[in-house]
Design an enzyme around this catalytic site. Structure first.
Site, short mmCIF file in Angstrom:
data_model
loop_
_atom_site.label_atom_id
_atom_site.label_comp_id
_atom_site.label_asym_id
_atom_site.label_seq_id
_atom_site.Cartn_x
_atom_site.Cartn_y
_atom_site.Cartn_z
N TYR A 96 0.76 -1.36 -0.04
CA TYR A 96 -0.10 0.17 0.18
C TYR A 96 0.80 1.35 -0.11
O TYR A 96 0.41 2.39 -0.01
CB TYR A 96 -0.95 0.15 1.26
CG TYR A 96 -1.93 -0.91 1.14
CD1 TYR A 96 -1.74 -2.29 1.17
CD2 TYR A 96 -3.24 -0.59 1.01
CE1 TYR A 96 -2.74 -3.38 1.11
CE2 TYR A 96 -4.26 -1.61 0.95
CZ TYR A 96 -3.94 -3.08 0.98
OH TYR A 96 -5.04 -4.10 0.84
N LYS A 105 4.30 -14.56 4.85
CA LYS A 105 4.65 -15.47 3.86
C LYS A 105 6.25 -15.54 3.69
O LYS A 105 6.55 -15.18 2.41
CB LYS A 105 4.00 -15.04 2.71
CG LYS A 105 3.97 -15.82 1.34
CD LYS A 105 2.88 -17.27 1.54
CE LYS A 105 2.82 -18.12 0.51
NZ LYS A 105 1.80 -19.13 0.78
N ASP A 127 -1.75 -18.29 4.49
CA ASP A 127 -2.80 -19.14 3.80
C ASP A 127 -3.27 -20.03 4.92
O ASP A 127 -4.42 -20.36 5.16
CB ASP A 127 -2.28 -19.73 2.68
CG ASP A 127 -0.82 -20.03 2.56
OD1 ASP A 127 -0.44 -19.49 3.07
OD2 ASP A 127 -0.72 -21.23 1.91
N ASP A 175 -5.49 -6.58 5.52
CA ASP A 175 -6.81 -6.07 4.86
C ASP A 175 -7.62 -7.32 4.56
O ASP A 175 -8.91 -7.34 4.94
CB ASP A 175 -6.21 -5.32 3.75
CG ASP A 175 -7.33 -4.54 3.24
OD1 ASP A 175 -8.53 -4.49 3.86
OD2 ASP A 175 -7.17 -3.97 2.15
#
Ligand code: NAI
Length: 337
Positions: free
Chosen positions: A123, A170, A203, A227
């Site tokens: 972002y 991740k 995930d 988000d």
């Protein structure tokens, strides 16, 4: 002494639900000197800018704001009011408690908190077209921002009696950027020995939020994962109308309903004010008004459990005013108890 707080009623159902929150706080006996500041679509229509400087100055001075949803004009290069406020005031921590309300589907047992880094990651707005047909978006991760969000999450866990922080990442794929954030979080964890640190790939975290959400405690994560997981979390407890939100920095904090302006029901007097009232409860905790916050929390739980006066979005028939009057009645009872 009365708390001086900025109120940004917003657009659409914003003014209706904001008024409800004001009434509930008054019923709880909290003295507030509201500094009402308009922002959003209507303000942009008149003056061209949806977030005039006077609004930012007001929040900067008062340090606390309660905010309804604001529309963003389409086109014309306008930035959303929310994004602009976060950037102007460096509100780096987005906090979303996700907790089931009685008899609100689909899950009745969820209780976790998501702490999302609000200022960098994908972002940061660093995008470019390298050559025709090839675009690049840069994911920015700094040690400074990773550290301050991790510290925030650990302090939040300590302050709210939560024994565990789960860092969501991740780093198995983004070894350098997510690797840096993970490394910094591990370091911060050593400074908070009473809180357990759990590490989870994003995930797997998404699956766990559905399968076994309460094993996660306080989730801390970078901007994009936060988000997405925030809305996933809201979905598990009924949707965006049932979760509060806050954007918090070192010098100011904005507490807001995270749902939109609901143009389809605006002005009809049927909006559900639960989310903004819950956001106001978060604000009361920050203001040290614990008894009032507890009374409102208990009253919301009771009102949903009794299900006698609830709004149409959850199958009731109450108007916003009827819902609010009942909530105020319960709050007064809990305050007197
Ligand atoms: P929305 O949240 O306004 O509406 C989605 C659906 O949920 C509608 O059917 C609406 O009636 C219902 N709903 C939302 N809040 C409700 C409430 N408190 N009580 C009862 N029903 C409720 O989402 P949408 O339509 O995508 O966005 C509309 C406008 O809101 C857009 O202009 C958008 O920019 C703005 N928006 C502002 C936000 C903010 O300021 N925090 C966040 C999201 C959208």
């Amino acid at each position: 002494m009365a708390h001086r707080i900025t109120l940004i009623p917003g657009d659409g159902i914003g003014p209706e639900v904001s008024e409800a929150a004001q009434e509930v706080l008054a019923a709880a006996g909290v003295a507030v000197d509201w500094d009402v500041q308009t922002a959003g679509l209507e303000v942009a229509r008149v003056g061209g800018n949806p977030l005039p400087d006077r609004v930012i100055d007001s929040v900067r001075t008062n340090r606390f704001a309660l905010k309804g949803p604001c529309g963003t004009p389409i086109g014309g290069g306008f930035r959303s009011v929310n994004v602009s406020l976060r950037q102007a005031l460096d509100l780096y921590a987005n906090v979303r408690p996700v907790k089931s309300l009685p008899k609100v589907e689909p899950r009745f047992d969820v209780d976790l908190v998501i702490v999302r880094e609000n200022t960098e990651g994908l972002y940061a707005g660093l995008e470019l077209m390298i050559m025709p047909g090839v675009a690049q978006s840069i994911k920015l991760t700094t040690e400074r921002c990773s550290r301050r969000i991790a510290e925030f999450a650990f302090r939040y866990a300590e302050g709210h009696g939560r024994p565990r922080v789960t860092v969501v990442h991740k780093a198995n794929i983004m070894k350098i950027s997510d690797g840096l954030a993970l490394e910094v979080t591990r370091k911060v964890a050593t400074e908070h020995p009473t809180i357990e640190l759990k590490e989870m790939i994003v995930d797997a975290a998404a699956m766990m939020m559905v399968k076994n959400p309460n094993s996660l405690g306080v989730l801390v994560t970078e901007n994009l994962y936060g988000d997405i997981l925030s809305d996933l979390g809201a979905g598990t407890v009924g949707g965006l109308g049932f979760v509060p939100g806050a954007n918090i920095g070192d010098d100011a904090a904005v507490f807001e309903a995270v749902h939109g302006t609901a143009p389809d029901i605006a002005g009809k007097g049927i909006a559900n004010p639960t989310a903004i009232v819950q956001s106001a409860v978060m604000m009361l905790h920050h203001l040290g008004e614990r008894a009032a916050a507890d009374a409102i929390e208990k009253s919301i739980l009771q009102q949903y459990d009794e299900r006698k006066v609830v709004t149409r979005d959850i199958g009731g028939s109450a108007s916003t005013k009827e819902f609010t009057a009942e909530l105020c009645r319960l709050v007064r009872l809990h305050r007197e108890a």
